[in-house]
Write an enzyme that holds these catalytic residues in place. Structure first.
Site: not given
Length: 454
Positions: A303, A314, A328
């Protein structure tokens, strides 16, 4: 008196009225059915629900509380959706609000339903579950003598929580176990310290985030400031440890990422409702210096911790190391209800800045490093290593051949090594992934100096 002809006419007229009435009635009924065509199954299901409820209330062997039936029905609806949607009765809802503040009683374990089996997402650091040796991916088959097959997450949590000092036995199945094994745990008051930090080596900091709580961002700011003060300047590199971090509050994950990302998207969510489509971007100013970062993750990272790892990966702000995360990638919205109960409903999915879905895929590290236990110092001494001095006819270096300050330099290095050794806790010194991360940071620093010609 009426004639036969007039009676016939009146019968025919009456029949016509009846037919017309039936046509109108059928037409109205058809219109109603057509109007409800899109929701016909919903109406039928609600009617079925009320019918069953009425039958239970009337015919069940014992008198049943209506609220209990309603709660059970709501819970059943949510359990059928996904592992993370759930209904929280007032007492459970109250406990959930306490959890985000970092203090509650129990075992210190984050769980989910995976393939129909109660599964450990992660044991929380320094809790009974962690100390007992529970691991991410462990399957909980029984809590005490109660099988978990028919338990939802809320019921499982209730059974594991209890007063400090009371004992609970979990029956665990783990990959590599020939048969299930029992773990006896002593309940305790769980005081979760969200952020821990220390200096790994001269200029190389280590920050561990155990869970994303209300004050995680604030605690991280203090930790980074403390490390910089200890080093008396900007860090040379940072190991950000998100292993076994089950997640927590979305806004805290965004704020943690914002410390290190100059600009651009951090995470975005997509769902059916307009309100579930959100974007979170880095704010201007107040950033950490551009030192290299290694983020550690594993299968217990879920999460919010996956959001941070994905954003830094990224933006090419950090090297992600370890093993694939839990996956998740769904957003749960907490909705308070009228009787102080609550609804935890999955309303959207998380996506990293580059549009990668976290759900069921997780974050794949840039460098895969499995967790290994390094040998302790006592074990190291027992290992025989062949060195030049052990070979026959090796030649000795006299003091004349050695540089005048050679011994001093060796003593300095020995002193430096001892200082570093005392700085690093035993569990970090023997943590293979942390040491690999530290080696990578040092290697990057060496390459940087080589490139600059220094």
């Amino acid at each position: 008196m009426f004639t036969k002809g007039s009676r016939t006419k009146r019968v025919i007229a009456g029949f016509a009225v009846i037919v017309a009435t039936l046509v109108i009635f059928i037409g109205i009924s058809s219109q109603k059915r057509c109007a409800a065509e899109g929701k016909g199954s919903d109406y039928e299901s609600i009617e079925l629900f009320t019918d069953v409820m009425a039958i239970i209330k009337k015919s069940y062997v014992e008198e049943v509380d209506t609220k209990k039936l309603v709660y059970g029905a709501i819970n059943g609806m949510l359990v059928s959706l996904d592992p993370h949607s759930s209904f929280m009765p007032p007492d459970t809802y109250k406990e959930m609000k306490i959890d985000t503040k970092g203090t509650f009683g129990g075992l210190g374990i984050e769980i989910t339903i995976k393939d129909g089996i109660l599964t450990v997402i992660s044991p929380i650091e320094d809790t009974p579950a962690f100390k007992a040796g529970l691991k991410a991916g462990d399957q909980i088959l029984k809590i005490d003598e109660k099988f978990t097959k028919d338990l939802n997450i809320n019921d499982a949590v209730k059974r594991m929580r209890g007063q400090k000092g009371t004992r609970v036995v979990l029956t665990i199945m783990r990959e590599g176990f020939e048969k299930p094994k029992e773990f006896s745990l002593l309940r305790d008051v769980i005081l979760i310290k969200s952020v821990r930090s220390r200096m790994l080596d001269n200029g190389y900091g280590y920050v561990r985030i155990a869970q994303f709580q209300e004050k995680t961002d604030e605690d991280l700011s203090k930790a980074l400031k403390s490390l910089q003060e200890e080093h008396k300047g900007p860090l040379s590199g940072l190991v950000l440890d998100l292993r076994n971090d089950p997640g927590g509050l979305l806004d805290q994950a965004v704020k943690v990422s914002d410390h290190f990302i100059e600009e651009g998207l951090i995470v975005y969510t997509e769902g059916r409702e307009k309100d579930s489509k959100m974007q979170f971007s880095a704010k201007k100013g107040g950033k950490e210096p551009n030192y290299p970062i290694v983020v550690l993750i594993n299968s217990g990272s879920a999460s919010a911790s996956e959001i941070v790892a994905g954003a830094l990966q990224d933006h090419k702000r950090a090297v992600v190391m370890g093993t694939q995360s839990f996956g998740k990638g769904s957003v749960q919205t907490i909705i308070p209800l009228s009787d102080d109960s609550g609804l935890r409903l999955t309303t959207a999915r998380y996506f990293t800045p580059n549009g990668r879905s976290i759900q069921a895929k997780g974050i794949v590290p840039d460098i895969i490093v499995e967790r290994l236990e390094l040998p302790k110092e006592s074990e190291k001494r027992e290992v025989m290593h062949l060195r030049e001095k052990d070979l026959e006819n090796h030649f000795e270096v006299t003091d004349k051949d050695a540089p005048k300050d050679k011994k001093k330099e060796e003593k300095k290095e020995e002193t430096k090594d001892k200082i570093v050794s005392t700085r690093v806790e035993d569990n970090l010194k023997n943590d293979y992934q942390v040491m690999r991360a530290l080696d990578l940071l040092k290697g990057l620093e060496i390459l940087k100096k080589m490139g600059s010609g220094k």
